[in-house]
Design a protein around this motif. Structure first.
Motif, PDB file in Angstrom:
ATOM      1  N   THR A 112     -16.927 -45.058 -20.438  1.00 29.99           N
ATOM      2  CA  THR A 112     -17.755 -44.775 -19.162  1.00 29.99           C
ATOM      3  C   THR A 112     -17.135 -43.691 -18.583  1.00 29.99           C
ATOM      4  N   ILE A 113     -18.174 -42.983 -17.858  1.00 27.68           N
ATOM      5  CA  ILE A 113     -17.726 -41.647 -16.769  1.00 27.68           C
ATOM      6  C   ILE A 113     -17.180 -42.177 -15.498  1.00 27.68           C
ATOM      7  N   LEU A 114     -16.477 -41.991 -14.975  1.00 32.60           N
ATOM      8  CA  LEU A 114     -15.987 -42.343 -13.664  1.00 32.60           C
ATOM      9  C   LEU A 114     -16.381 -41.223 -12.910  1.00 32.60           C
ATOM     10  N   ASN A 115     -16.926 -41.240 -11.600  1.00 31.31           N
ATOM     11  CA  ASN A 115     -17.271 -40.293 -10.803  1.00 31.31           C
ATOM     12  C   ASN A 115     -16.529 -40.502  -9.404  1.00 31.31           C
ATOM     13  N   GLU A 116     -16.578 -39.496  -8.439  1.00 26.78           N
ATOM     14  CA  GLU A 116     -15.916 -39.851  -7.206  1.00 26.78           C
ATOM     15  C   GLU A 116     -16.214 -41.025  -6.669  1.00 26.78           C
ATOM     16  N   GLY A 117     -14.927 -42.012  -6.217  1.00 28.42           N
ATOM     17  CA  GLY A 117     -15.258 -43.113  -5.713  1.00 28.42           C
ATOM     18  C   GLY A 117     -15.283 -44.340  -6.698  1.00 28.42           C
ATOM     19  N   ASP A 118     -15.344 -44.051  -7.840  1.00 25.21           N
ATOM     20  CA  ASP A 118     -15.277 -45.149  -8.948  1.00 25.21           C
ATOM     21  C   ASP A 118     -14.003 -45.597  -9.246  1.00 25.21           C
ATOM     22  N   VAL A 119     -13.541 -46.969  -9.564  1.00 23.86           N
ATOM     23  CA  VAL A 119     -12.203 -47.420  -9.839  1.00 23.86           C
ATOM     24  C   VAL A 119     -12.330 -48.217 -11.316  1.00 23.86           C
ATOM     25  N   ALA A 120     -11.438 -48.137 -12.027  1.00 22.46           N
ATOM     26  CA  ALA A 120     -11.289 -48.847 -13.309  1.00 22.46           C
ATOM     27  C   ALA A 120      -9.739 -49.556 -13.334  1.00 22.46           C
ATOM     28  N   PHE A 121      -9.767 -50.747 -14.201  1.00 23.00           N
ATOM     29  CA  PHE A 121      -8.700 -51.620 -14.158  1.00 23.00           C
ATOM     30  C   PHE A 121      -8.517 -51.800 -15.663  1.00 23.00           C
ATOM     31  N   ALA A 122      -7.225 -51.302 -15.868  1.00 23.45           N
ATOM     32  CA  ALA A 122      -6.660 -51.450 -17.475  1.00 23.45           C
ATOM     33  C   ALA A 122      -5.624 -52.384 -17.294  1.00 23.45           C
ATOM     34  N   PRO A 123      -5.703 -53.561 -17.731  1.00 19.86           N
ATOM     35  CA  PRO A 123      -4.838 -54.679 -17.819  1.00 19.86           C
ATOM     36  C   PRO A 123      -3.809 -54.416 -18.769  1.00 19.86           C
ATOM     37  N   LYS A 124      -2.549 -54.802 -18.862  1.00 18.64           N
ATOM     38  CA  LYS A 124      -1.542 -54.551 -19.752  1.00 18.64           C
ATOM     39  C   LYS A 124      -2.125 -55.191 -21.165  1.00 18.64           C
ATOM     40  N   ASN A 125      -1.490 -54.896 -22.260  1.00 19.06           N
ATOM     41  CA  ASN A 125      -1.872 -55.373 -23.536  1.00 19.06           C
ATOM     42  C   ASN A 125      -3.255 -54.842 -23.944  1.00 19.06           C
ATOM     43  N   ILE A 126      -4.155 -54.108 -23.247  1.00 21.89           N
ATOM     44  CA  ILE A 126      -5.344 -53.684 -23.776  1.00 21.89           C
ATOM     45  C   ILE A 126      -5.535 -52.101 -23.864  1.00 21.89           C
ATOM     46  N   PRO A 127      -5.983 -51.748 -24.856  1.00 17.58           N
ATOM     47  CA  PRO A 127      -5.807 -50.213 -25.353  1.00 17.58           C
ATOM     48  C   PRO A 127      -6.653 -49.453 -24.171  1.00 17.58           C
ATOM     49  N   HIS A 128      -6.241 -48.420 -23.855  1.00 15.98           N
ATOM     50  CA  HIS A 128      -7.194 -47.485 -22.556  1.00 15.98           C
ATOM     51  C   HIS A 128      -6.826 -46.016 -22.926  1.00 15.98           C
ATOM     52  N   SER A 129      -7.625 -45.318 -22.560  1.00 18.59           N
ATOM     53  CA  SER A 129      -7.127 -43.803 -22.473  1.00 18.59           C
ATOM     54  C   SER A 129      -8.133 -43.265 -21.634  1.00 18.59           C
ATOM     55  N   TRP A 130      -7.721 -41.785 -21.234  1.00 16.50           N
ATOM     56  CA  TRP A 130      -8.808 -41.211 -20.120  1.00 16.50           C
ATOM     57  C   TRP A 130      -8.635 -39.525 -20.400  1.00 16.50           C
ATOM     58  N   THR A 131      -9.703 -38.930 -20.035  1.00 13.88           N
ATOM     59  CA  THR A 131      -9.989 -37.478 -20.283  1.00 13.88           C
ATOM     60  C   THR A 131     -10.659 -37.071 -19.107  1.00 13.88           C
ATOM     61  N   VAL A 132     -10.110 -36.050 -18.559  1.00 11.07           N
ATOM     62  CA  VAL A 132     -10.929 -35.143 -17.559  1.00 11.07           C
ATOM     63  C   VAL A 132     -12.353 -34.209 -18.198  1.00 11.07           C
ATOM     64  N   VAL A 133     -13.381 -34.669 -17.657  1.00 11.83           N
ATOM     65  CA  VAL A 133     -14.671 -34.249 -18.336  1.00 11.83           C
ATOM     66  C   VAL A 133     -15.395 -33.161 -17.192  1.00 11.83           C
ATOM     67  N   GLY A 134     -16.364 -32.649 -17.609  1.00  8.16           N
ATOM     68  CA  GLY A 134     -16.968 -31.751 -16.690  1.00  8.16           C
ATOM     69  C   GLY A 134     -16.310 -30.181 -16.595  1.00  8.16           C
ATOM     70  N   THR A 135     -16.463 -29.604 -15.451  1.00 10.65           N
ATOM     71  CA  THR A 135     -16.086 -28.418 -15.164  1.00 10.65           C
ATOM     72  C   THR A 135     -14.864 -28.266 -14.135  1.00 10.65           C
ATOM     73  N   GLU A 136     -14.802 -29.296 -13.483  1.00 12.70           N
ATOM     74  CA  GLU A 136     -13.792 -28.925 -12.158  1.00 12.70           C
ATOM     75  C   GLU A 136     -12.687 -29.882 -12.461  1.00 12.70           C
ATOM     76  N   LYS A 137     -11.496 -29.504 -11.884  1.00 15.77           N
ATOM     77  CA  LYS A 137     -10.295 -30.296 -11.793  1.00 15.77           C
ATOM     78  C   LYS A 137     -10.633 -31.577 -11.338  1.00 15.77           C
ATOM     79  N   ALA A 138     -10.001 -32.672 -11.844  1.00 19.22           N
ATOM     80  CA  ALA A 138      -9.997 -33.952 -11.260  1.00 19.22           C
ATOM     81  C   ALA A 138      -8.871 -34.580 -10.466  1.00 19.22           C
ATOM     82  N   LYS A 139      -9.185 -35.476  -9.593  1.00 14.57           N
ATOM     83  CA  LYS A 139      -8.154 -35.716  -8.439  1.00 14.57           C
ATOM     84  C   LYS A 139      -8.326 -37.490  -8.746  1.00 14.57           C
ATOM     85  N   MET A 140      -7.455 -38.131  -9.244  1.00 17.13           N
ATOM     86  CA  MET A 140      -7.408 -39.468  -9.356  1.00 17.13           C
ATOM     87  C   MET A 140      -6.345 -40.112  -8.972  1.00 17.13           C
TER      88      MET A 140
END
Length: 181
Positions: A112-140
């Motif tokens: 999914t795409i997280l936008n400003e204000g969105d939150v994601a939870f990745a529990p241990k033992n669950i595969p996860h990854s992330w990549t900054v998309v769009g044209t601007e720098k991301a702050k997380m």
């Protein structure tokens, strides 16, 4: 049933129900009680220990030594296209809060795409990854609990600049119980 009788019987029943919980909530002075050793802290936006972790610019705000090893929290300031490949933590859960920009996140095969204000939870033992998309720098803001992963990030930040030596990165991450998938 009249009101007085009702209040007496439910009050007694409620008292029996609550007493065991109240007894368990009493403070403990065992080895796990470190709350009296924690020091309150205010960290300003521009403060923290900045690390370049293979292109992920992290500003560590709270570390385990300050939180009784409960949590570590850092701010990621990341250029578009930068991300972390799919991996699994065996020791810590993570929470990701997007403050600026857009981050594509995959948790347990769901992307999914997280936008400003969105939150994601990745529990241990669950595969996860992330990549900054769009044209601007991301702050997380990323939180990991329990703490400890900050030591791995410090070691990764000391690798030489340039394309990462993936076998070396995997070796460092493995010491923290993290594997790539």
């Amino acid at each position: 049933m009249d009101r007085k009788k009702f209040l007496k019987t439910t009050g007694v029943g409620l008292g029996f129900a609550l007493v065991p919980g109240l007894v368990q909530c009493q403070s403990s002075t065992g080895d796990g009680d470190y709350s009296d050793k924690l020091v309150p802290k205010v960290i300003r936006d521009e403060e923290g220990n900045v690390l370049n972790v293979i292109g992920d610019i992290q500003t560590h705000k709270l570390v385990g030594s300050e939180t009784g090893n409960q949590i570590v929290e850092w701010v990621d300031n990341v250029e578009p296209g930068v991300g972390i490949p799919p991996h699994i933590h065996t020791r810590e859960d993570e929470i990701f809060r997007v403050i600026k920009g857009q981050v594509e996140i995959m948790v347990d095969g769901e992307t999914t795409i997280l936008n400003e204000g969105d939150v994601a939870f990745a529990p241990k033992n669950i595969p996860h990854s992330w990549t900054v998309v769009g044209t601007e720098k991301a702050k997380m803001i990323t939180s990991a609990f329990p703490a400890g992963i900050e030591h791995m990030f410090t070691e990764l930040s000391q690798l030489p600049p340039g394309p990462p030596d993936f076998p070396k990165v995997a070796e460092i991450c493995a010491k923290q119980g993290i594997t790539f998938v």
